[in-house]
Design a protein around this motif. Structure first.
Motif, PDB file in Angstrom:
ATOM      1  N   GLU A 111     -21.365  -2.395  38.331  1.00 14.02           N
ATOM      2  CA  GLU A 111     -21.312  -3.424  37.289  1.00 14.02           C
ATOM      3  C   GLU A 111     -20.773  -2.812  35.992  1.00 14.02           C
ATOM      4  O   GLU A 111     -21.324  -1.844  35.491  1.00 14.02           O
ATOM      5  CB  GLU A 111     -22.712  -4.024  37.080  1.00 14.02           C
ATOM      6  CG  GLU A 111     -22.794  -5.103  36.016  1.00 14.02           C
ATOM      7  CD  GLU A 111     -22.010  -6.376  36.341  1.00 14.02           C
ATOM      8  OE1 GLU A 111     -21.609  -6.579  37.505  1.00 14.02           O
ATOM      9  OE2 GLU A 111     -21.797  -7.168  35.415  1.00 14.02           O
ATOM     10  N   LYS A 112     -19.710  -3.359  35.508  1.00 16.37           N
ATOM     11  CA  LYS A 112     -19.095  -2.959  34.233  1.00 16.37           C
ATOM     12  C   LYS A 112     -19.026  -1.431  34.052  1.00 16.37           C
ATOM     13  O   LYS A 112     -19.700  -0.864  33.177  1.00 16.37           O
ATOM     14  CB  LYS A 112     -19.828  -3.619  33.067  1.00 16.37           C
ATOM     15  CG  LYS A 112     -19.881  -5.140  33.233  1.00 16.37           C
ATOM     16  CD  LYS A 112     -20.183  -5.887  31.977  1.00 16.37           C
ATOM     17  CE  LYS A 112     -20.080  -7.385  32.193  1.00 16.37           C
ATOM     18  NZ  LYS A 112     -21.225  -8.069  32.790  1.00 16.37           N
ATOM     19  N   LYS A 127     -36.525 -19.181  31.976  1.00 16.69           N
ATOM     20  CA  LYS A 127     -37.275 -19.077  30.715  1.00 16.69           C
ATOM     21  C   LYS A 127     -36.782 -17.934  29.850  1.00 16.69           C
ATOM     22  O   LYS A 127     -36.869 -17.964  28.640  1.00 16.69           O
ATOM     23  CB  LYS A 127     -38.769 -18.929  31.020  1.00 16.69           C
ATOM     24  CG  LYS A 127     -39.351 -20.177  31.655  1.00 16.69           C
ATOM     25  CD  LYS A 127     -40.827 -20.014  31.909  1.00 16.69           C
ATOM     26  CE  LYS A 127     -41.269 -20.767  33.147  1.00 16.69           C
ATOM     27  NZ  LYS A 127     -40.989 -20.096  34.422  1.00 16.69           N
ATOM     28  N   GLU A 128     -36.305 -16.862  30.470  1.00 17.69           N
ATOM     29  CA  GLU A 128     -35.777 -15.751  29.669  1.00 17.69           C
ATOM     30  C   GLU A 128     -34.493 -15.263  30.311  1.00 17.69           C
ATOM     31  O   GLU A 128     -34.310 -15.384  31.518  1.00 17.69           O
ATOM     32  CB  GLU A 128     -36.812 -14.619  29.573  1.00 17.69           C
ATOM     33  CG  GLU A 128     -37.546 -14.379  30.857  1.00 17.69           C
ATOM     34  CD  GLU A 128     -38.574 -13.277  30.783  1.00 17.69           C
ATOM     35  OE1 GLU A 128     -38.722 -12.666  29.721  1.00 17.69           O
ATOM     36  OE2 GLU A 128     -39.214 -13.022  31.818  1.00 17.69           O
ATOM     37  N   MET A 129     -33.583 -14.740  29.485  1.00 16.24           N
ATOM     38  CA  MET A 129     -32.279 -14.288  29.981  1.00 16.24           C
ATOM     39  C   MET A 129     -32.404 -12.826  30.398  1.00 16.24           C
ATOM     40  O   MET A 129     -32.512 -11.964  29.538  1.00 16.24           O
ATOM     41  CB  MET A 129     -31.214 -14.368  28.880  1.00 16.24           C
ATOM     42  CG  MET A 129     -31.065 -15.713  28.227  1.00 16.24           C
ATOM     43  SD  MET A 129     -30.732 -16.964  29.431  1.00 16.24           S
ATOM     44  CE  MET A 129     -31.644 -18.280  28.685  1.00 16.24           C
ATOM     45  N   ARG A 130     -32.424 -12.600  31.692  1.00 18.51           N
ATOM     46  CA  ARG A 130     -32.540 -11.206  32.142  1.00 18.51           C
ATOM     47  C   ARG A 130     -31.441 -10.858  33.122  1.00 18.51           C
ATOM     48  O   ARG A 130     -31.658 -10.147  34.088  1.00 18.51           O
ATOM     49  CB  ARG A 130     -33.923 -10.969  32.738  1.00 18.51           C
ATOM     50  CG  ARG A 130     -35.012 -10.907  31.643  1.00 18.51           C
ATOM     51  CD  ARG A 130     -36.398 -10.816  32.218  1.00 18.51           C
ATOM     52  NE  ARG A 130     -36.502  -9.774  33.224  1.00 18.51           N
ATOM     53  CZ  ARG A 130     -37.353  -9.800  34.266  1.00 18.51           C
ATOM     54  NH1 ARG A 130     -38.154 -10.825  34.417  1.00 18.51           N
ATOM     55  NH2 ARG A 130     -37.396  -8.806  35.134  1.00 18.51           N
ATOM     56  N   LYS A 167     -29.536  -0.536  32.413  1.00 17.93           N
ATOM     57  CA  LYS A 167     -29.896   0.110  31.136  1.00 17.93           C
ATOM     58  C   LYS A 167     -30.061  -0.906  30.001  1.00 17.93           C
ATOM     59  O   LYS A 167     -30.687  -0.610  28.990  1.00 17.93           O
ATOM     60  CB  LYS A 167     -28.863   1.193  30.771  1.00 17.93           C
ATOM     61  CG  LYS A 167     -27.432   0.717  30.615  1.00 17.93           C
ATOM     62  CD  LYS A 167     -26.553   1.916  30.264  1.00 17.93           C
ATOM     63  CE  LYS A 167     -25.119   1.588  29.918  1.00 17.93           C
ATOM     64  NZ  LYS A 167     -24.365   0.645  30.715  1.00 17.93           N
ATOM     65  N   ASN A 168     -29.554  -2.119  30.191  1.00 21.20           N
ATOM     66  CA  ASN A 168     -29.743  -3.162  29.175  1.00 21.20           C
ATOM     67  C   ASN A 168     -30.912  -4.095  29.502  1.00 21.20           C
ATOM     68  O   ASN A 168     -31.066  -5.147  28.875  1.00 21.20           O
ATOM     69  CB  ASN A 168     -28.468  -4.007  29.041  1.00 21.20           C
ATOM     70  CG  ASN A 168     -27.281  -3.152  28.650  1.00 21.20           C
ATOM     71  OD1 ASN A 168     -27.406  -2.301  27.769  1.00 21.20           O
ATOM     72  ND2 ASN A 168     -26.149  -3.348  29.320  1.00 21.20           N
TER      73      ASN A 168
END
Ligand code: G1P
Length: 279
Positions: A189-190, A103-106, A223-224
């Motif tokens: 991650e990144k 339902k949401e992009m997390r 952090k995002n």
């Protein structure tokens, strides 16, 4: 042994706008076959029959693709064009497809957690269709399934990338326990440029043991505001064992326009022109 493969496919594909405004990015064709079909075929070649797809709004064509189209089939029945449907018919027959909506992009970790109900309590594969992996002898996922049979722990595919690209990937470091196989001791991650623990980048192929779901539930956002599978895997690596496998084969980053074009050229030359269905 690994019976199910999860395909996170809810993302917007913003890098390909306007093409992806109303079409799922997973349906973008590499020559004449949508990206997701390459991923599904790779899973089938690895002995997996359960395809679990995490979708989102506007992704209906994904479901239609892995289903019969009676009207079309009726129209081309008995004509030469029927051969063009042979591959997708075989794919549909070889697998079952289940879907769940995110339902949401997390973040990727959240997408994988969304698939929990489809996967259940068993080890499973994850394919990010953006990463097109090609090895005509043994698919990349099949190489990883073979390793899972031996080691019974989570495994990520990795590839060496130039230092100036490490910020685009999850990066691992670890001890090489045998040729091309590392026991992970750190993963980020990144990472910001200059801080990557190595140049070994995670590519979109994973085998995950089911304890990852509980770990993901307890993994906070970055952090995002995104829940990262990389963070959950680091917890798993610290508590037990996670392996990184430098796979054999070619990989194209079809999430970027450059990689998409390279994949198109490669598949046109090496797959499409070699088959006789197009003539
Ligand atoms: C995801 C993962 C990253 C991995 C990459 C591979 O990132 O979070 O660790 O290196 O896939 O394609 P994304 O490309 O979705 O931002």
């Amino acid at each position: 042994m690994i019976k199910k493969c999860l395909f996170p496919a809810a993302g917007y594909g913003t890098r390909f706008l306007p093409a992806t405004k109303s079409m799922p990015k997973e349906m973008m064709p590499i020559v004449n076959k949508p990206l997701i079909e390459y991923g599904v075929d790779e899973a089938i070649q690895s002995g997996i029959a359960g395809m679990c797809i995490v979708t989102g709004r506007g992704k209906h064509s994904l479901m239609d693709h892995f289903d019969k189209n009676y009207e079309l089939e009726h129209q081309i029945l008995g004509t030469k064009k029927e051969t063009l449907l042979e591959d997708i018919r075989a794919t549909i027959d070889a697998a079952s497809f289940t879907y769940i909506r995110q339902k949401e992009m997390r973040g990727l970790g959240h997408a994988i957690l969304t698939g929990h109900d489809l996967i259940g309590d068993e080890a499973f594969a994850v394919v990010l269709a953006d990463d097109l992996c090609i090895n005509p002898n043994q698919s990349v996922l099949a190489q990883m399934v073979a390793l899972y049979k031996q080691f019974r722990c989570s495994i990520v595919a990795v590839e060496e990338v130039p230092e100036n690209e490490t910020h685009r990937y999850g990066i691992i470091s670890g001890q090489e326990i045998k040729d091309d196989l590392y026991r992970i001791d750190n993963m980020v991650e990144k990472p910001e440029s200059g801080t990557a623990p190595s140049n070994l980048a995670i590519i979109g192929r994973y085998i995950l043991t089911p304890d990852i779901f509980d770990i993901l539930k307890n993994t906070g956002p970055d952090k995002n505001g995104e829940i990262q599978i990389t963070d959950a895997l680091l917890t798993q690596a610290q508590d037990g064992c996670v392996l990184a496998y430098k796979f054999k084969g070619k990989r194209f980053d079809c999430g970027s326009v450059k990689g998409f074009i390279e994949a198109t050229n490669y598949c046109y030359e090496n797959i499409y022109l070699q088959s006789d269905t197009h003539s």
